[in-house]
Structures are given as structure tokens and as C-alpha cells.
Design an enzyme around this catalytic site. Structure first.
Site, PDB file in Angstrom:
ATOM      1  N   ALA A 123       0.470  -0.729   0.168  1.00  0.00           N
ATOM      2  CA  ALA A 123      -0.253   0.128   0.337  1.00  0.00           C
ATOM      3  C   ALA A 123       0.806   1.414  -0.144  1.00  0.00           C
ATOM      4  O   ALA A 123       1.413   0.783  -0.655  1.00  0.00           O
ATOM      5  CB  ALA A 123      -0.756   0.160   1.069  1.00  0.00           C
ATOM      6  N   CYS A 124       1.113   2.015   0.752  1.00  0.00           N
ATOM      7  CA  CYS A 124       0.934   3.383   1.037  1.00  0.00           C
ATOM      8  C   CYS A 124       3.000   3.312   1.322  1.00  0.00           C
ATOM      9  O   CYS A 124       3.185   4.567   1.456  1.00  0.00           O
ATOM     10  CB  CYS A 124       0.497   4.646   1.475  1.00  0.00           C
ATOM     11  SG  CYS A 124      -1.229   5.070   0.613  1.00  0.00           S
ATOM     12  N   SER A 125       3.019   2.422   1.980  1.00  0.00           N
ATOM     13  CA  SER A 125       4.689   2.363   3.013  1.00  0.00           C
ATOM     14  C   SER A 125       5.049   1.564   1.224  1.00  0.00           C
ATOM     15  O   SER A 125       6.163   0.954   2.196  1.00  0.00           O
ATOM     16  CB  SER A 125       4.263   1.389   3.797  1.00  0.00           C
ATOM     17  OG  SER A 125       3.711   1.963   4.625  1.00  0.00           O
ATOM     18  N   SER A 126       5.046   1.336   0.185  1.00  0.00           N
ATOM     19  CA  SER A 126       5.166   0.706  -1.169  1.00  0.00           C
ATOM     20  C   SER A 126       6.962   1.304  -0.776  1.00  0.00           C
ATOM     21  O   SER A 126       7.729   0.208  -1.344  1.00  0.00           O
ATOM     22  CB  SER A 126       4.859  -0.086  -1.541  1.00  0.00           C
ATOM     23  OG  SER A 126       3.581  -0.177  -1.668  1.00  0.00           O
ATOM     24  N   SER A 174       2.422   5.287  -2.228  1.00  0.00           N
ATOM     25  CA  SER A 174       3.918   5.507  -1.913  1.00  0.00           C
ATOM     26  C   SER A 174       4.496   6.227  -2.404  1.00  0.00           C
ATOM     27  O   SER A 174       5.632   6.272  -1.751  1.00  0.00           O
ATOM     28  CB  SER A 174       3.585   4.145  -2.609  1.00  0.00           C
ATOM     29  OG  SER A 174       4.161   4.163  -3.587  1.00  0.00           O
TER      30      SER A 174
END
Length: 380
Positions: A155-158, A337
């Protein structure tokens, strides 16, 4: 231990953008049409009336004033509110690969390396355009990179998780140069008809070249000093779209097949954890303590101005200058991300050799990635 540096970054920004005023006109047109069509059900209480949005509400809730999109077509149509993206033949470069290639070329040029010098390509994004073949392999072929390639999604931490993967590969000796790419098209999975989130996302692609310090030649380099990754399972941010849906006989248009979240719950549960992780990381590195932190820059995930302000105040102190925790979401929106990498790309050149900063992302999962970097002299 093998020293690892970030030697180049790239940014691809779609040429089209939508500001809050334009977005609100389209959204409110949809609301008025919905309420009119369901007037009888709204009157008898079987359907809830939809509330209109405003540019002021969006700016206050998120800090976002505009966002770039791969196309405006369809998004400003009150009867559609979905981007109209033309399909491409299998032999054509996919949209996501096209964006990644553009950002990748800038990162390669900045690092002073060629595509042939790359031995690993990672496409890390909140949503892959297709199941297979991997978009990363498509990008590898389009650029002419060697080695191997793979897709990944946290997700947004990719981006920060991929950066850790790249560092581990280089330190283990399985790679010398890694190209990380974060092509994000969240306009395709955003629920543009939902007042609570219709304004959040923007499209963009970022790239980083990560190298063993011994082979890096770029004039500006940042050594990766430490990385911390954390995942905690939560349903507070979710998107249920996937290939199993067809077996469940559920329509792809169902609300749960798009981005949805419990915003207040996310704020309360994630922000404290993010600030604690960064604080512990800096303390362990000798950059924090009772006297405060001596880190020079925070490049935070660009999700929401209120979340960013909370984390930066906790880490840097209440009176820190805005430039110490730069914000780009006002003009880019939440780019999943890519957000923290945009901030790093645009707000790092003023740091001196020896200065430190933290690239931090957080999102669905929950997932949190925090990477401590230090500007270094390439001659050292």
C-alpha cells in the site's frame, strides 16, 4: 557492512490537474442528481440524502488544493466521476509502465548511470495495473535494464519497503544497482462519489536509484543508515477489488471494491505509532533524546496535513520550521507510496554533507516504513 546510497531520484507528473473548485462542481452535480432521483426514498427514510462538498471543507480536512491525474476525462462528468482511460493492446506499453519509465529515466540520469548498469528493477506501488506479467519486467524491457525485476505492494508504504529490499539485496551481494519505481494511479481506485474521500488522491510516478557506495559516482548521494519496517493488521483502510470477486458473483462496482477508510480511527491509531518509531530510530542513532532531535529533515508520507503536522510536531517540536518537514500534498494530493519520495526528490538539495533526514511512509495494513539517511561525500 556494504554501504548503500540513494544516488538519483526521478519524478513523472501527469500534465493534467484538477483543483478543488472544479472537483466540487462535479461532485455536487452528482449529489444533486442522486438526491433528485431518490427524492421519494429520501423522504420516507429508506435512503440517506447525500451532502454536498466544498473547496473549503477539502482544504481544512486534508490540506489538498489540487491534484494531478492521468486524465481529467470522465472525472469532471457528474454522471460518471470515473477517469476514462483508453485500453491498450498487449503489445503497447501499459500506462503504469509508461509512467514508471519516465520517472526512471530521470533517476538514471541524475545518478549518472545507464539502464544497462541496473541489475534489479522493483515496481512498488499501492495497486498494480494487472496480475501478470509483472509491470516491473515490462519496465525492465522498455528501459533495457539487466538482471531481474518484480512487483510488490505494501500500500502507501510500498516505496520505503522496496528501499529496504534494495538495501538488503546490495548488502547481501545479490545486486549492485537497483532501480525502484513507484507509479501510482489511485484515481482509478478512488471512490469519487464519496464525500469523505473524493478529494484525496492524485496520480504520479517516482523513482530512485540505489547503489553500493563503492560504485556510485553521483555528485549528490544519501547513505541509508537505518530502516525500520512495521506492520499491524487493520481493516481501517481497505480495498477489496481482486480476481476472486468474479467467483464471489459480486459486482466490481460495489463500494467495497474501491478505496474506503475510517479516517478518524486511522489518525488515532497510526500517527502515534509513526512518531514513536521515528523517535526510537533517531534515539538509537544518537540523534534524539530529552534535548530534542537533531535530524535535519522529515520527508513524510503525504497523506493529510493534519497527520503530517501531528507527526512532525511530535518528532521535531512544536515550533519547527515548515521547511524541516516539507509538504507537497497541497498540489499533488495523496499520491500513495510516492508521496514521501516526491518530498525527498524536491526538498533535499539544500542539505549539507553530514546532514540527516528520515523518509517515512505509512498506510493500509497498517504498514509503516521509516528510513534514516545521511547526505554523504561521494569521495569519502
Amino acid at each position: 557492512m556494504q554501504r548503500v546510497v540513494i544516488s538519483g531520484t526521478g519524478l513523472y507528473t501527469p500534465s493534467e490537474a484538477i483543483n478543488n473548485d472544479e472537483l466540487v462542481v462535479a461532485f455536487n452535480g452528482y449529489v444533486q442528481s442522486f438526491n433528485q432521483r431518490h427524492a421519494t426514498e429520501i423522504a420516507d427514510g429508506t435512503v440517506a440524502a447525500l451532502a454536498e462538498s466544498s473547496a473549503e471543507f477539502i482544504a481544512k480536512a486534508s490540506g489538498i488544493r489540487s491534484r494531478h491525474v492521468v486524465t481529467r476525462d470522465g472525472l469532471l462528468d457528474a454522471e460518471r466521476l470515473v477517469p476514462r482511460i483508453a485500453p491498450r493492446a498487449d503489445g503497447e506499453l501499459s500506462l503504469q509502465a509508461e509512467m514508471a519509465v519516465a520517472a526512471g529515466r530521470e533517476a538514471l540520469a541524475q545518478a549518472g548511470v545507464t539502464a544497462a548498469d541496473i541489475d534489479t528493477v522493483i515496481v512498488a506501488t499501492s495497486a498494480i495495473q494487472r496480475a501478470f506479467p509483472a509491470v516491473a519486467i515490462e519496465v525492465q524491457a522498455a528501459l533495457g535494464c539487466g538482471g531481474h525485476a518484480y512487483d510488490m505492494n505494501v500500500a502507501c508504504s510500498s516505496a520505503t519497503f522496496a528501499l529496504r529490499n534494495a538495501c538488503d539485496a546490495i548488502r547481501a551481494g545479490s545486486a549492485k544497482r537497483v532501480l525502484l519505481l513507484n507509479p501510482e494511479i489511485p484515481s482509478a481506485y478512488l471512490a469519487w462519489q464519496d464525500r469523505d474521500c473524493h478529494f484525496i488522491f492524485g496520480d504520479v510516478a517516482t523513482a530512485m536509484v540505489v547503489e553500493a557506495a563503492e560504485v556510485a559516482t553521483a555528485a549528490c548521494q544519501f547513505e541509508v543508515i537505518d530502516s525500520r519496517l512495521t506492520t499491524i493488521y487493520s481493516n481501517a483502510i481497505r480495498n477489496n477489488f481482486g480476481f476472486v470477486n468474479r467467483c464471489e458473483d459480486t459486482p466490481w462496482t460495489a463500494r467495497d471494491k474501491l478505496f474506503h477508510q475510517e479516517g478518524r480511527k486511522v489518525f488515532k491509531e497510526v500517527c502515534v505509532k509513526v512518531a514513536d518509531i521515528i523517535g526510537e530510530q533517531l534515539l538509537d542513532a544518537g540523534l534524539g533524546g530529552q534535548g530534542g532531535t537533531s535530524v535535519n529533515r522529515l520527508w513524510l508520507h503525504q497523506a493529510n496535513i493534519n497527520m503530517n503536522d501531528y507527526v512532525s510536531r511530535r518528532v521535531l517540536g512544536a515550533d519547527h520550521p515548515r521547511a524541516q518537514a516539507p509538504v507537497v500534498l497541497d498540489t499533488f494530493g495523496n499520491t500513495a507510496s510516492a508521496g514521501s519520495i516526491i518530498a525527498f526528490h524536491q526538498h533535499r538539495d539544500d542539505l549539507a554533507v553530514g546532514d540527516t533526514g528520515v523518509i517515512c511512509s505509512f498506510g493500509a495494513g497498517y504498514s509503516i516504513g521509516s528510513v534514516l539517511v545521511q547526505r554523504c561525500d561521494p569521495a569519502a
